[in-house]
Design a protein around this motif. Structure first.
Motif, short mmCIF file in Angstrom:
data_model
loop_
_atom_site.label_atom_id
_atom_site.label_comp_id
_atom_site.label_asym_id
_atom_site.label_seq_id
_atom_site.Cartn_x
_atom_site.Cartn_y
_atom_site.Cartn_z
N ARG A 78 22.49 51.00 -18.21
CA ARG A 78 22.15 52.36 -17.80
C ARG A 78 23.32 53.30 -18.02
O ARG A 78 23.14 54.46 -18.38
CB ARG A 78 21.71 52.37 -16.34
N TRP A 111 11.59 71.96 -18.72
CA TRP A 111 11.56 70.68 -18.03
C TRP A 111 10.20 70.01 -18.15
O TRP A 111 10.08 68.79 -18.07
CB TRP A 111 11.91 70.87 -16.55
N ASP A 141 22.92 56.48 -20.34
CA ASP A 141 23.17 57.83 -19.83
C ASP A 141 24.26 58.54 -20.63
O ASP A 141 24.22 59.75 -20.81
CB ASP A 141 23.57 57.77 -18.35
N PRO A 200 19.69 64.90 -21.60
CA PRO A 200 20.64 64.67 -20.50
C PRO A 200 20.09 65.14 -19.16
O PRO A 200 19.31 66.09 -19.10
CB PRO A 200 21.87 65.47 -20.92
N THR A 201 20.53 64.48 -18.10
CA THR A 201 20.11 64.88 -16.76
C THR A 201 20.63 66.26 -16.40
O THR A 201 19.94 67.06 -15.77
CB THR A 201 20.61 63.86 -15.73
N SER A 202 21.86 66.55 -16.81
CA SER A 202 22.49 67.84 -16.52
C SER A 202 23.01 68.46 -17.82
O SER A 202 24.19 68.35 -18.16
CB SER A 202 23.65 67.66 -15.53
N ARG A 247 22.63 59.80 -23.75
CA ARG A 247 21.81 60.96 -23.41
C ARG A 247 22.67 62.20 -23.22
O ARG A 247 22.30 63.29 -23.67
CB ARG A 247 21.02 60.68 -22.13
N ARG A 293 13.58 65.85 -20.64
CA ARG A 293 13.22 64.61 -19.97
C ARG A 293 13.39 63.46 -20.94
O ARG A 293 13.57 63.66 -22.13
CB ARG A 293 11.81 64.67 -19.38
#
Length: 241
Positions: free
Chosen positions: A50, A217, A54, A201-203, A57, A197
């Motif tokens: 993970r 989003w 990440d 990337p998450t941020s 990503r 999504r």
């Protein structure tokens, strides 16, 4: 002043915009576990996997997840092809992994533009889209395993444009990666939508968010934005440059 081109075709990636990218992650993990077992090793360390995932990503810079996993867990990046080939056997989109906003989005586009799939996917994705009721909306099937080209090379994009019979300025590509979706599409003159999504990337950074014409989003409300914002955004960008 010439009128802004109108959007005549909408192309959409599959993993991320349409189906949950965890389908791909599960296939990579299963393949890596199997290859490690053949080497007499235990399963892939999930937290470490993970962390690598990440990082890929967040970077959005052309780093291959399978190359990174081969290097970390199989001893050499040279085993990327071996991992890739085995991943293909396990990569599927099970029922229930279609995002809830996809059908309303495709329905909102129907009859207004040509709709195409433009994705690095196996041929089996066609059956998944048929099962989930999306096939009647799709005019262009730009599936890499069928067409023979993969993003980010321009060939898959130009193939899709020819198949739809539109110019790049009349098309938009929707994807969840900057390196394989937004950047190559924009380089050819397509408008771009970045869906945040899956492998996005998450941020995302401010610089990353500035690259696509639109960043969202979800697909909720996107159909109307495509027709009201993208031609103007593309024209404004051309004037600014």
């Amino acid at each position: 002043m010439a009128a802004a081109p109108s959007i005549q075709a909408v192309f959409c990636d599959v993993g991320g915009p349409i189906y949950d990218d965890e389908n791909f992650v599960a296939a990579v993990l299963r393949a890596a576990d199997e290859l490690r077992a053949a080497d007499g090793l235990g399963p892939v360390d999930r937290p470490r996997f993970r962390s690598i995932y990440d990082g890929v990503r967040a970077e959005q810079g052309g780093v291959s997840l399978r190359a990174s996993i081969a290097r970390e867990f199989l001893g050499s990046e040279s085993r990327k092809r071996e991992l890739h080939d085995l991943t293909r056997d396990y990569w599927a989109h099970p029922a229930g992994t279609l995002y809830a906003d996809v059908m309303p989005f495709f329905s909102a586009l129907a009859g207004r533009v040509k709709i195409g799939i433009l994705a690095n996917q196996e041929e089996s994705v066609i059956r998944s889209l048929e099962r989930d009721g999306l096939a009647p909306y799709i005019d262009v099937w730009g599936v890499s395993a069928v067409v023979g080209f993969e993003k980010p090379s321009p060939e898959l994009f130009t193939w899709a444009l020819r198949a739809a019979g539109v110019a790049a300025s009349e098309a938009v590509h929707i994807g969840n990666r900057l390196d394989t979706d937004v950047r190559p599409a924009a380089a050819l003159g397509l408008s771009t939508v970045w869906v945040l999504r899956g492998e996005a990337p998450t941020s995302p950074t401010a610089a990353q968010l500035a690259e696509p014409d639109i960043a969202v989003w979800t697909l909720d409300g996107l159909a109307d934005r495509i027709f009201t914002e993208l031609p103007a955004a593309r024209t404004a960008s051309a004037v600014a440059s």
